[in-house]
Design an enzyme around this catalytic site. Structure first.
Site, PDB file in Angstrom:
ATOM      1  N   CYS A   1      52.876   7.051  -4.123  1.00  0.00           N
ATOM      2  CA  CYS A   1      53.084   6.293  -5.367  1.00  0.00           C
ATOM      3  C   CYS A   1      54.170   7.028  -6.126  1.00  0.00           C
ATOM      4  CB  CYS A   1      51.827   6.178  -6.232  1.00  0.00           C
ATOM      5  SG  CYS A   1      52.117   5.156  -7.711  1.00  0.00           S
TER       6      CYS A   1
ATOM      7  N   GLU B   1      56.147   0.858  -3.091  1.00  0.00           N
ATOM      8  CA  GLU B   1      56.318   1.720  -1.924  1.00  0.00           C
ATOM      9  C   GLU B   1      57.577   1.268  -1.205  1.00  0.00           C
ATOM     10  OE1 GLU B   1      54.788   4.329  -1.559  1.00  0.00           O
ATOM     11  OE2 GLU B   1      52.732   4.146  -2.283  1.00  0.00           O
TER      12      GLU B   1
END
Length: 231
Positions: free
Chosen positions: A2, A108
């Site tokens: 993240c 992502e």
């Protein structure tokens, strides 16, 4: 992992989803410009408990020790759940600084044709996500060290592995409340983080514009969440 996420909701919006009984007058205002591309080093909205009541603060995303600060090393932005629980680096924060980082979703990246392709990951229902976090921030105390927070991560599962092998620990409202409550025993908090994260099936994701790749507070706007056109 993240490394970027979206936090465009208001304090009241997030509070109402995690605690329907939160007094509305205490959660009105105090909001910043909606953020659609939050990057490390920015101030995040975090939720935490104080005397059994839900509160919020803004804390820098990233943590490093005083020695690392002196050596000008980059702050850590994520903590693997296994290291957050037992590792010497994060365990003091796991015991005394558990917080929730609310968001709409996170980004992502995959590599396609030699280029970084961003993906936006969010709930498959119209609800925010509550990411488990830890911080060295201590309310009402004078701190002589850098203050920051990190997002707790776990292994990805199912088809999300195709996007990245790590993902944030995302909790439902009840588990998020228990996670934040420092009266919750450490063993129970560990169990929540290790076994109660929302499963892959509760998320959806799509390619977004490579504009997301530029980590800049000025690179902001809802358009960053729109699906990228098929090539």
């Amino acid at each position: 992992m993240c490394g970027r996420f979206e936090q465009s909701g208001t304090r009241k919006y997030y509070a109402r989803h995690i605690d329907p009984d939160a007094p509305s007058r205490e959660w009105v205002g105090g909001d910043t410009i909606p953020q659609y591309n939050v990057s490390p080093g920015q101030a995040l909205l975090v939720l935490h408990m104080l005397d059994g009541t839900l509160h919020s603060d803004r804390i820098t995303w990233g943590y490093r020790t005083p020695q690392e600060a002196a050596e000008k090393k980059k702050p850590w932005i994520n903590a693997r759940i296994e290291k957050a629980l037992t590792g010497r680096y994060f365990r003091h924060m796991f015991r005394e600084g558990r917080v929730i980082i609310p968001a709409g979703g996170w980004y992502e990246w995959t590599v396609e044709n030699g280029k970084k392709q961003p993906w936006y990951i969010t709930r498959n229902v119209d609800k925010p996500i509550f990411m488990a976090g830890v911080t060295n921030f201590r309310l009402y105390s004078q701190q002589a060290v850098e203050v920051g927070c990190v997002i707790v991560t776990e292994d990805s599962g199912g088809s999300m592995v195709d996007i990245h092998d790590r993902r944030p620990v995302v909790l439902g409202p009840d588990d998020a409340f228990r996670w934040m409550d420092l009266e919750t025993p450490v063993e129970e908090a560990a169990h929540i983080a290790q076994s109660r994260s929302l499963p892959t099936e509760e998320f959806m994701w799509w390619r977004v514009s490579t504009q997301v790749n530029r980590a800049d507070p000025a690179n902001n706007g809802r358009h960053l969440l729109e699906p990228a056109p098929l090539s």
